[in-house]
Design a protein around this motif. Structure first.
Motif, PDB file in Angstrom:
ATOM      1  N   GLY A 124       0.780  -1.233   0.000  1.00 18.56           N
ATOM      2  CA  GLY A 124       0.000   0.000   0.000  1.00 18.56           C
ATOM      3  C   GLY A 124       0.809   1.280   0.000  1.00 18.56           C
ATOM      4  O   GLY A 124       0.264   2.377   0.109  1.00 18.56           O
ATOM      5  N   HIS A 125       2.121   1.175  -0.161  1.00 15.84           N
ATOM      6  CA  HIS A 125       2.965   2.375  -0.151  1.00 15.84           C
ATOM      7  C   HIS A 125       3.031   3.004  -1.548  1.00 15.84           C
ATOM      8  O   HIS A 125       3.260   2.302  -2.540  1.00 15.84           O
ATOM      9  N   LYS A 126       2.829   4.309  -1.598  1.00 16.85           N
ATOM     10  CA  LYS A 126       2.944   5.055  -2.857  1.00 16.85           C
ATOM     11  C   LYS A 126       4.038   6.116  -2.776  1.00 16.85           C
ATOM     12  O   LYS A 126       4.657   6.450  -3.781  1.00 16.85           O
ATOM     13  N   ASN A 127       4.234   6.651  -1.598  1.00 15.79           N
ATOM     14  CA  ASN A 127       5.314   7.622  -1.385  1.00 15.79           C
ATOM     15  C   ASN A 127       6.567   6.838  -0.973  1.00 15.79           C
ATOM     16  O   ASN A 127       6.772   6.539   0.203  1.00 15.79           O
ATOM     17  N   TYR A 136      12.280  12.456  -3.412  1.00 16.72           N
ATOM     18  CA  TYR A 136      12.441  11.164  -2.753  1.00 16.72           C
ATOM     19  C   TYR A 136      13.736  10.451  -3.157  1.00 16.72           C
ATOM     20  O   TYR A 136      13.902   9.259  -2.878  1.00 16.72           O
ATOM     21  N   LEU A 137      14.630  11.167  -3.807  1.00 21.86           N
ATOM     22  CA  LEU A 137      15.912  10.590  -4.201  1.00 21.86           C
ATOM     23  C   LEU A 137      17.008  11.188  -3.320  1.00 21.86           C
ATOM     24  O   LEU A 137      17.304  12.385  -3.395  1.00 21.86           O
ATOM     25  N   LEU A 197       9.460  16.478   4.710  1.00 16.41           N
ATOM     26  CA  LEU A 197       8.764  16.941   3.517  1.00 16.41           C
ATOM     27  C   LEU A 197       7.263  17.038   3.796  1.00 16.41           C
ATOM     28  O   LEU A 197       6.748  16.374   4.706  1.00 16.41           O
ATOM     29  N   GLN A 198       6.575  17.838   2.997  1.00 13.06           N
ATOM     30  CA  GLN A 198       5.132  17.998   3.190  1.00 13.06           C
ATOM     31  C   GLN A 198       4.417  16.649   3.086  1.00 13.06           C
ATOM     32  O   GLN A 198       3.473  16.375   3.828  1.00 13.06           O
TER      33      GLN A 198
END
Length: 344
Positions: free
Chosen positions: A182-185, A220-221, A241-242
């Motif tokens: 379920g992870h997208k970020n 995200y890098l 991060l937001q």
């Protein structure tokens, strides 16, 4: 008193040339004679002068092993002792010694390899890395000197024998593992883009996101340089991060271990708040708290096959270049959980 080859020959009742052939394991000598001569060698305490034999045969019976940086820094990463264990096992079986590099910069490594080749200090070389635009690899190709690589070459890979994992495929798999939870970020942390392994893993990471319809986010890098410079600062910035990541794909277990420590200081729980996956399946990944889900890349086998291929090339320079792909396996542990913000 120094025991000579003539002493062995006299005691075994054979000619000195027969003893010499036994030492070189010549197929022309019967196993019965080899056994008798070797027993006499052991009884008399005779040790062959391999250095003199190497000079006569124009062979050093040694292979050079080149690390991406100095042995001092490399041995801080458990990957290198394990890959060296694989190399040394095969080298020992074939009666080859190992000559380790000591260069700590790209220029120092190049100079050392040049000296090894031109001084004929080794019969062949194993590169334990593949760098983008690597002048050392180009030099070895131009010199037509036997070498193998642990990692996919940046260019002309069809002309180089190398041993590697399918890093694009396995990184796609491990990223999909997080996506299915379920992870997208999801962030990609660690690794220098100077090395092909990082490029391949990043491409596999992006491929998994693309196929899942998840856009790649530059925020995200987090590269290796930022982690080395100030790991805590880099991870703090990432998690502030937001829309902070809920999943992390890290370059190796050492980085994952460090990140878990920083997250703990930030009161961010693994895996309750963030899931982490990694590579190498080192001992610390099993004993970390929580234990880390990691890709077993068969480090020992990478080294063993690289040495095996090199010695085959040394013995038969006309062999065609080969790619050896070492299988990998995801070892599930306790650093991953369902994304609590997504209904499963």
């Amino acid at each position: 008193m120094i025991v000579t080859i003539k002493d062995v020959a006299k005691e075994a009742n054979v000619a000195p040339s027969t003893v010499s052939r036994v030492i070189s394991n010549s197929p022309r000598i019967s196993e019965k004679t080899k056994k008798r001569v070797r027993e006499v060698m052991e009884q008399l305490g005779y040790h062959p002068n391999f250095q003199a034999r190497s000079l006569a045969a124009k062979s050093t019976q040694a292979i050079g092993v080149i690390m991406p940086n100095s042995a001092f820094h490399a041995f801080q990463n458990p990957f290198f002792p394990e890959v060296l264990r694989g190399i040394s096992t095969n080298a020992h079986t074939n009666k080859y010694g190992i000559y380790l590099s000591t260069g700590s910069t790209e220029d120092e490594i190049f100079e050392e390899v040049t000296s090894m080749v031109q001084g004929r200090r080794v019969d062949g070389i194993v590169l334990l890395y593949s760098r983008v635009n690597d002048k050392t690899m180009k030099f070895l190709q131009e010199a037509d000197f036997p070498f193998t690589v642990v990692g996919r070459p940046d260019e002309n890979e069809e002309r180089v024998t190398y041993v590697d994992n399918d890093n694009i495929f396995i990184t796609k798999q491990i990223t999909n593992y997080l996506i299915k939870l379920g992870h997208k970020n999801i962030a990609f942390v660690g690794g220098s883009l100077d090395f092909v392994v990082t490029i391949d893993r990043l491409n596999g990471f992006k491929l998994a996101l693309s196929e899942a319809g998840i856009p790649f986010n530059d925020e995200y890098l987090v590269n290796e340089e930022l982690i080395k410079e100030n790991g805590k600062k880099a991870i703090t910035a990432l998690m502030n991060l937001q829309s902070p990541p809920t999943g992390l794909v890290t370059q190796d277990d050492l980085i994952a271990y460090e990140i878990i420590s920083h997250l703990e200081d930030m009161k961010i729980r693994v895996p309750d708040d963030v899931s982490i996956v990694s590579f190498n399946n080192l001992l610390l990944s099993e004993h970390s708290k929580p234990s880390i889900t990691s890709v077993d890349i068969a480090i020992y086998q990478l080294g063993f096959e690289a040495a095996k291929c090199l010695i085959e090339i040394i013995k038969n320079p006309d062999l065609l270049p080969r790619r050896i792909t070492i299988p990998t396996k995801i070892i599930e542990r306790k650093s991953c959980a369902n994304n609590k913000n997504i209904p499963m």
